[in-house]
Design a protein around this motif. Sequence first.
Motif, short mmCIF file in Angstrom:
data_model
loop_
_atom_site.label_atom_id
_atom_site.label_comp_id
_atom_site.label_asym_id
_atom_site.label_seq_id
_atom_site.Cartn_x
_atom_site.Cartn_y
_atom_site.Cartn_z
N GLU A 1 -10.97 1.75 -7.51
CA GLU A 1 -9.71 2.44 -7.29
C GLU A 1 -9.05 2.76 -8.63
O GLU A 1 -9.32 2.11 -9.64
CB GLU A 1 -8.77 1.56 -6.45
CG GLU A 1 -9.20 1.38 -5.03
CD GLU A 1 -8.24 0.49 -4.26
OE1 GLU A 1 -7.77 -0.52 -4.83
OE2 GLU A 1 -7.96 0.80 -3.10
N SER B 1 -6.38 7.40 -5.54
CA SER B 1 -7.44 7.25 -6.53
C SER B 1 -7.94 8.63 -6.91
O SER B 1 -7.99 9.55 -6.09
CB SER B 1 -8.59 6.41 -5.98
OG SER B 1 -8.17 5.07 -5.81
N ARG C 1 -6.71 9.69 0.30
CA ARG C 1 -6.76 8.44 -0.48
C ARG C 1 -7.50 8.63 -1.80
O ARG C 1 -7.34 7.84 -2.72
CB ARG C 1 -7.48 7.36 0.33
CG ARG C 1 -6.67 6.78 1.47
CD ARG C 1 -7.45 5.69 2.19
NE ARG C 1 -8.00 4.71 1.25
CZ ARG C 1 -9.06 3.93 1.53
NH1 ARG C 1 -9.66 4.02 2.69
NH2 ARG C 1 -9.49 3.06 0.64
N LEU C 2 -8.33 9.66 -1.87
CA LEU C 2 -9.17 9.88 -3.03
C LEU C 2 -9.22 11.37 -3.34
O LEU C 2 -9.37 12.18 -2.44
CB LEU C 2 -10.59 9.35 -2.75
CG LEU C 2 -11.68 9.63 -3.77
CD1 LEU C 2 -11.39 8.95 -5.10
CD2 LEU C 2 -13.05 9.18 -3.23
N VAL D 1 -14.20 2.93 -4.32
CA VAL D 1 -13.89 4.13 -3.52
C VAL D 1 -15.10 5.05 -3.37
O VAL D 1 -15.17 5.85 -2.44
CB VAL D 1 -12.70 4.92 -4.12
CG1 VAL D 1 -11.43 4.10 -4.02
CG2 VAL D 1 -12.98 5.35 -5.56
#
Length: 201
Positions: A28, A186, A153-154, A3
């Motif tokens: 991740e 993540s 997503r992160l 990531v």
Amino acid sequence: MTVASSRDLTVRYGDRTALRGLSVEVPEGSVGLLGPNGAGKTTLIKTWLGFLKPVTGTADVLGMNVARDGLAIRQRIGLMPEMDCHIPGMNAVTYVAYAGELCGMPGSEALRRAHEVLEYCGLGEARYRPIETYSTGMRQRAKLAQALVHGPRLLFLDEPTNGLDPEGRSHMLRLIRDISQFKGVSVIVSSHLLPDVEETC
């Protein structure tokens, strides 16, 4: 999948080198950046966000190059900074919705999500109060809510338990574990506290 990564990364503030030749790949899941204050953890996060230009080397986040794609990266990640970042006079739901709009969400969707994430972070009953009236623990959770509002997503969490009492710290660590284990997000936890990293990563 990776990531975030860096290759031979060197970052300086004037004549002072903050990072030298750093190569790292972050998978991740939930990963800790552990080190004492001044070790360069926040500098690395700022570089991954495209705020700092490296002297040498390259860095990528979610497959995007930080030198070219800083804005696109910032729209897709969530950042909970170490320092307070609220806007005086705003209540929590307005502030969190505004953070969502800054990431490109339509206003109505940002407002709906603001209510959801504030409830998730334990601030549902206090969402209409000005954030400057919040306790330290509540302000930390409001910062987490604004980092989550756009469905990143992160997540970058910079000293997420900073200034918290034992109960507030325990609540924050539970939230971080839930986000990384059950929400499909993540998480990179930057901390100088080994127990925080052990509990969440």
